[in-house]
Design a protein around this motif. Sequence first.
Motif, PDB file in Angstrom:
ATOM      1  N   SER A 109       0.701  -0.797   0.238  1.00  0.00           N
ATOM      2  CA  SER A 109       0.152   0.238  -0.191  1.00  0.00           C
ATOM      3  C   SER A 109       1.174   1.111   0.008  1.00  0.00           C
ATOM      4  CB  SER A 109      -1.173   0.089   0.685  1.00  0.00           C
ATOM      5  OG  SER A 109      -1.731   1.548   0.874  1.00  0.00           O
ATOM      6  N   GLY A 110       0.442   1.584  -0.656  1.00  0.00           N
ATOM      7  CA  GLY A 110       1.182   3.562  -1.051  1.00  0.00           C
ATOM      8  C   GLY A 110       1.166   4.365   0.142  1.00  0.00           C
ATOM      9  N   LEU A 111       0.238   3.945   1.335  1.00  0.00           N
ATOM     10  CA  LEU A 111       0.370   4.341   2.544  1.00  0.00           C
ATOM     11  C   LEU A 111       1.223   4.027   3.562  1.00  0.00           C
ATOM     12  CD1 LEU A 111      -3.583   4.714   3.851  1.00  0.00           C
ATOM     13  CD2 LEU A 111      -1.765   6.752   3.504  1.00  0.00           C
ATOM     14  N   PHE A 112       1.712   2.116   3.278  1.00  0.00           N
ATOM     15  CA  PHE A 112       2.516   1.661   3.774  1.00  0.00           C
ATOM     16  C   PHE A 112       4.192   2.286   3.954  1.00  0.00           C
ATOM     17  CE2 PHE A 112       4.958  -1.680   5.738  1.00  0.00           C
ATOM     18  CZ  PHE A 112       3.763  -1.754   6.991  1.00  0.00           C
ATOM     19  N   ARG A 113       4.033   2.399   2.217  1.00  0.00           N
ATOM     20  CA  ARG A 113       5.633   2.336   2.145  1.00  0.00           C
ATOM     21  C   ARG A 113       5.809   3.842   1.912  1.00  0.00           C
ATOM     22  NH1 ARG A 113       6.068  -1.425  -3.183  1.00  0.00           N
ATOM     23  NH2 ARG A 113       8.116  -0.853  -2.767  1.00  0.00           N
ATOM     24  N   ASP A 114       5.515   5.164   1.838  1.00  0.00           N
ATOM     25  CA  ASP A 114       5.251   6.174   1.996  1.00  0.00           C
ATOM     26  C   ASP A 114       6.623   6.368   3.344  1.00  0.00           C
ATOM     27  OD1 ASP A 114       5.611   8.992   0.861  1.00  0.00           O
ATOM     28  OD2 ASP A 114       3.553   9.517   0.917  1.00  0.00           O
ATOM     29  N   THR A 115       7.060   7.464   3.036  1.00  0.00           N
ATOM     30  CA  THR A 115       8.011   7.909   4.187  1.00  0.00           C
ATOM     31  C   THR A 115       7.308   8.882   5.326  1.00  0.00           C
ATOM     32  OG1 THR A 115       9.830   9.284   2.609  1.00  0.00           O
ATOM     33  CG2 THR A 115      10.100   6.633   3.526  1.00  0.00           C
ATOM     34  N   THR A 116       6.666  10.296   4.070  1.00  0.00           N
ATOM     35  CA  THR A 116       6.472  11.259   4.790  1.00  0.00           C
ATOM     36  C   THR A 116       4.765  10.663   5.756  1.00  0.00           C
ATOM     37  OG1 THR A 116       6.500  11.834   2.743  1.00  0.00           O
ATOM     38  CG2 THR A 116       5.100  12.649   4.402  1.00  0.00           C
ATOM     39  N   VAL A 117       4.541   9.506   5.420  1.00  0.00           N
ATOM     40  CA  VAL A 117       2.996   8.563   6.463  1.00  0.00           C
ATOM     41  C   VAL A 117       4.238   8.226   7.538  1.00  0.00           C
ATOM     42  CG1 VAL A 117       1.103   7.258   5.737  1.00  0.00           C
ATOM     43  CG2 VAL A 117       1.682   8.433   4.452  1.00  0.00           C
ATOM     44  N   GLN A 118       5.047   7.334   7.270  1.00  0.00           N
ATOM     45  CA  GLN A 118       5.295   7.170   8.228  1.00  0.00           C
ATOM     46  C   GLN A 118       6.265   7.828   9.465  1.00  0.00           C
ATOM     47  OE1 GLN A 118       5.859   3.649   9.393  1.00  0.00           O
ATOM     48  NE2 GLN A 118       4.877   3.247   7.477  1.00  0.00           N
ATOM     49  N   SER A 119       6.936   8.778   8.987  1.00  0.00           N
ATOM     50  CA  SER A 119       7.665  10.744   9.508  1.00  0.00           C
ATOM     51  C   SER A 119       6.175  10.769  10.393  1.00  0.00           C
ATOM     52  CB  SER A 119       7.959  11.478   9.154  1.00  0.00           C
ATOM     53  OG  SER A 119       9.200  10.989   8.004  1.00  0.00           O
ATOM     54  N   LEU A 120       5.280  11.486   9.824  1.00  0.00           N
ATOM     55  CA  LEU A 120       3.810  11.927  10.276  1.00  0.00           C
ATOM     56  C   LEU A 120       3.261  10.960  11.565  1.00  0.00           C
ATOM     57  CD1 LEU A 120       2.200  14.081   7.294  1.00  0.00           C
ATOM     58  CD2 LEU A 120       2.855  14.391   9.142  1.00  0.00           C
ATOM     59  N   GLY A 121       2.767   9.684  10.909  1.00  0.00           N
ATOM     60  CA  GLY A 121       2.612   9.101  12.570  1.00  0.00           C
ATOM     61  C   GLY A 121       3.482   8.715  13.584  1.00  0.00           C
ATOM     62  N   THR A 122       4.599   9.156  12.935  1.00  0.00           N
ATOM     63  CA  THR A 122       5.933   8.596  13.847  1.00  0.00           C
ATOM     64  C   THR A 122       5.932   9.810  15.563  1.00  0.00           C
ATOM     65  OG1 THR A 122       7.252   7.030  12.748  1.00  0.00           O
ATOM     66  CG2 THR A 122       8.088   8.382  15.326  1.00  0.00           C
ATOM     67  N   LEU A 123       5.070  11.209  14.599  1.00  0.00           N
ATOM     68  CA  LEU A 123       5.364  12.167  15.186  1.00  0.00           C
ATOM     69  C   LEU A 123       4.415  12.452  15.798  1.00  0.00           C
ATOM     70  CD1 LEU A 123       6.807  14.869  12.070  1.00  0.00           C
ATOM     71  CD2 LEU A 123       8.688  14.297  14.613  1.00  0.00           C
TER      72      LEU A 123
END
Length: 488
Positions: A228-242
């Motif tokens: 999925s694009g949401l799972f592989r996108d680094t921007t989404v991962q960074s926003l989720g971590t923040l």
Amino acid sequence: MALLDVLRGWISVSRLKLSRVCTIMENAGIPLVKSDFQYTRYVSTDELVDVNSMNSFKIMDEKNNLGFRLRHRKELISHRSKVVDASFVLSLVGIICNVFHYELVLGDVIIYDGAASTVLRIITTITTCFLVISIIMYNLIGIRLQLVTTGLDNWKLVINSNIVVKTLLETIICSIHPIPYGNFTTPMLVLIPETFIYETHQVPINAILSVLMFLRIYILGRFLVVHSGLFRDTTVQSLGTLSKVNINAKFVFKALMSTMPGTILTGILVTTLIVNSWGVRICEYYSFENSDVKSPAGSYLSAVWLIAVTFLTLGYGDIVPYSVCGKIFAITTGMMGVGIMALCVAVLAKKLEQTRSEKYVHTFVQQIHMDKIRRNAAADVVKQSMLLWRLRKMGYKHTSTDIIRHRRKLISAIREMNKSSDEKYRLRDNVVGTVEIAKGVTEVCDMVEIIKDNQDTVNKRLENLETSSANIQKQLYEIRNLLRTNLR
């Protein structure tokens, strides 16, 4: 004296170490690339530096570096995606071989214990072994990802009972497959259609294992989540971590249900229909294989009809399962049907709901229509009032037919005017939502801040006026004293 000597020696050693560190940092003779040279390197004419200690410090710094950890995490995620692809392909090949094998056997194309049947079962076993290995590798990569994410260096610090139980459960589920050799049976309770009495029939174990093989279909969900694009996108991962949000399968499923709910629900419905229909068919067929009485759900089309009716919670009762395995499939299908139908109703209601812009446009059109009705009603009120005044001027009595008719029209026009006014106010109230309330609260807060600033400005001006008046009073007092002194 001895203590002073020890302190002096310690200070001299510390100065020597500090000078060595400064020499290492300032000297350009040390290369910035990795070197496998194991002996001491000549750096200056005064000091010798141990290269092994420098390499160990460099490796520790790299492991603690955020860039190194992010790069290593990206590599592990890519490796895990490849492992998930391999496990998906292996599980799909195993299921296809198993279904193909039983369809050929049920169609009397091949013999169950023949060479072709054995080859297909061996292929299923081989794919299952590699699938178990890929599942173990997936969980090991997950542990390494946790080590990189948390910055720890010991796997014992991140592993817990949940990870162990999850790994064992996945291994057990993915290791289920038909036995490649032999034809073993197990007793199962079966309801006889004509007598409605439970009897014990011998059912092949491989038939039950082939049905249970479909439990590994959860890997399809994992495959879709990983790609999925949401799972592989680094921007989404960074926003989720923040934001302290876990970007996992649950998050991706919710996101897909909000963006493409029809596709997801249709996929779940079709998958449930195909898998459960085949499972019911296998259970019903082999439960009555050695019996004179056959189950109506022994054919695939009858099984599809049974699962569809159960899934939609209709329950006509023309075709029912008679084996325990088939009844379990029917119960599972009914529970899934209730949940998915509820989701379909919720999605349909959400799709039919007007958006904020559409609601504004519709409300505006209705308000214009209500204004038109109110104007027409007001005009009718004036018209009927003038007619009543004219008839009374002409000498008509209050009980005359014309007076009563125009009074009735006047009352109807007044009622219509009031009704349109109430409807307009109701429409105005319905258009106010959370966004408008938030906007109003923001405007009130801004207004309060402006009033507070103005009040502070007025208070400062009053203080300046008080100071100026006090200074003027003081100067007048000095002038008065000065004049009194001069007059004396």
